[in-house]
Design a protein around this motif. Structure first.
Motif, short mmCIF file in Angstrom:
data_model
loop_
_atom_site.label_atom_id
_atom_site.label_comp_id
_atom_site.label_asym_id
_atom_site.label_seq_id
_atom_site.Cartn_x
_atom_site.Cartn_y
_atom_site.Cartn_z
N SER A 219 8.27 26.25 -15.80
CA SER A 219 8.85 25.69 -14.62
C SER A 219 10.15 26.00 -14.58
O SER A 219 10.84 26.43 -15.33
N SER A 220 10.44 26.49 -13.20
CA SER A 220 11.85 26.84 -12.87
C SER A 220 12.40 26.11 -11.63
O SER A 220 11.41 26.12 -10.39
N LYS A 221 13.36 25.62 -11.55
CA LYS A 221 14.38 24.96 -10.39
C LYS A 221 15.32 25.64 -9.90
O LYS A 221 16.19 25.34 -9.54
N ARG A 222 15.22 27.34 -9.90
CA ARG A 222 16.12 28.02 -9.36
C ARG A 222 15.75 28.34 -8.00
O ARG A 222 14.78 28.25 -7.51
N PHE A 223 16.83 28.62 -7.19
CA PHE A 223 16.54 28.87 -5.88
C PHE A 223 16.42 30.64 -5.73
O PHE A 223 17.29 31.48 -6.08
N GLU B 212 11.15 20.35 -6.34
CA GLU B 212 9.93 20.78 -7.27
C GLU B 212 10.05 22.06 -7.95
O GLU B 212 9.42 22.09 -8.82
N GLY B 213 10.60 22.90 -7.36
CA GLY B 213 10.89 24.12 -7.93
C GLY B 213 9.37 24.94 -7.93
O GLY B 213 8.68 24.75 -6.76
N CYS B 214 9.15 25.92 -8.68
CA CYS B 214 8.06 26.66 -8.89
C CYS B 214 7.70 26.89 -10.23
O CYS B 214 8.45 26.61 -11.33
#
Length: 392
Positions: A134-138, A161-163
């Motif tokens: 899981s990554s919550k980076r933009f 939610e991230g990706c």
């Protein structure tokens, strides 16, 4: 259903020479994820394909009967050859229903990952599966176009939610899909989410150092089992000091200590962990330092450190498994061989480095003890959280 695991290993590595067979945390790189694949009992057969006699030899040394080694053609080992070309070549030799492509560069993969992924694959009737974190980076493109969020309506991190980011640890692919599309992914695709640290794939020396420390930490936690570290016993010269001997004009001996080490020992005591220091020498300089740090459990002039270790464990009413010991030289070997958590500085003698559970990044006298203290506190915290989660 016939399930097989497949790890392609080639001789040449541009970023790190001999990467696949280089020792990391005491084992060849390829061995970590292969061992977990074996432990998972998810596969009927496990294969390695390689163009290197050296790799073949090392694989058979590590897994003399459990892993089969196949030859890999030169065409699938070039810098431009796809992994799928190796998979297709493998399928020409070996029959299967589902193949798991395992990447040696993801040694943090655990047996439970294979088990949970296989369960998902079967339950959801998938054609292929990938692993991700899981990554919550933009994310943005090179042309400054946002990929996964609206900058005019920037979400709070806790609401985002991230990706999922593909981490390349392993894949599941049906034989039919591979044959028809020449791709590892397609049809009905599923994702198995893994822990955050598995996002690191080893591509350079920096990745190597980070992953090695995570593996050593994992190894130490596995050794400890469910127990927590309740006491920390350590040596002085070459552990708390850099091992140097400094003499004044009148023959007085001086020793160099690290302030961060002292704070780490204080943090241990504040968290209820006993601290004991012992040395084979009786040094006024060390005695003065111990007094300054308010360490009452200091034992100078000790010729048999293991006897002291045993007596302290008995007095404290704890098992040797509950004790961490840190030393750097052969006089520490008996203690290091018996405790639950054995630690040494980065510049310890080779015999010690081969026996410990954790080798610090830092050398003696330069923060190695602080690193050990932080490690102990971190492991105890994780075990506390796991225990609370299991009881809730």
């Amino acid at each position: 259903m016939h399930w097989v695991a497949f790890m392609p290993l080639r001789a040449n590595s541009k970023s790190i020479p001999d990467k696949n067979i280089r020792s990391i945390a005491g084992r060849p790189l390829f061995a970590w994820s292969l061992e977990q694949a074996l432990t998972s009992q998810c596969f009927d057969e496990i294969y390695v394909a390689t163009d290197s006699p050296r790799i073949r030899k090392r694989v058979l040394e590590e897994f003399p009967s459990a892993v089969k080694v196949l030859d890999r053609s030169a065409e699938t080992c070039t810098d431009t050859a796809s992994t799928e070309s190796a998979m297709l070549e493998f399928h020409q030799k070996i029959s299967f229903d589902v193949v798991s492509l395992i990447q040696a560069t993801s040694p943090l993969t655990r047996a439970d990952d294979f088990r949970m992924a296989k369960h998902k694959f079967i339950t959801d009737n998938l054609d292929s599966l990938l692993t991700a974190v899981s990554s919550k980076r933009f994310f943005w493109t090179q042309s400054a176009i946002p990929i996964n969020y609206d900058p005019a309506n920037r979400p709070r991190r806790q609401d985002f939610e991230g990706c999922l980011m593909e981490n390349g640890a392993f894949y599941f692919t049906r034989a039919k899909l591979l044959k028809e599309t020449a791709s590892r992914l397609g049809g009905r695709i599923g994702i198995h989410e893994m822990t955050a640290e598995t996002a690191i794939e080893i591509d350079d020396e920096v990745d190597w150092v980070v992953v090695e420390q995570l593996l050593l930490r994992q190894k130490l936690k596995s050794t400890l089992g469910a127990s927590q570290i309740k006491a920390f016993i350590l040596d002085v010269d070459g552990t708390l000091t850099d091992g140097g001997m400094y003499y004044g004009s009148d023959g007085e001996v001086f020793k160099k200590f690290n302030t961060r080490d002292a704070h780490g020992l204080q943090l241990l005591r504040e968290n209820g962990i006993k601290v004991c220091v012992m040395s084979s020498e009786a040094s006024p300089a060390v005695a003065a330092r111990m007094k300054k740090l308010n360490i009452d459990e200091y034992y100078p002039g000790i010729k048999n450190k293991f006897e002291v270790l045993q007596s302290k464990a008995k007095l404290w009413r704890m098992s040797l498994q509950d004790i961490a010991y840190m030393g750097d030289d052969l006089c520490d070997l008996d203690c290091i061989s018996r405790v639950g958590a054995a630690i040494c500085p980065a510049d310890a003698v080779p015999e010690i480095m081969q026996r410990v559970h954790y080798v610090c990044i830092r050398p003696a006298g330069h923060g190695a003890v602080r690193e050990a203290c932080d490690l102990i506190l971190g492991i105890n915290l994780e075990m506390n959280m796991t225990s609370q989660k299991n009881h809730s």
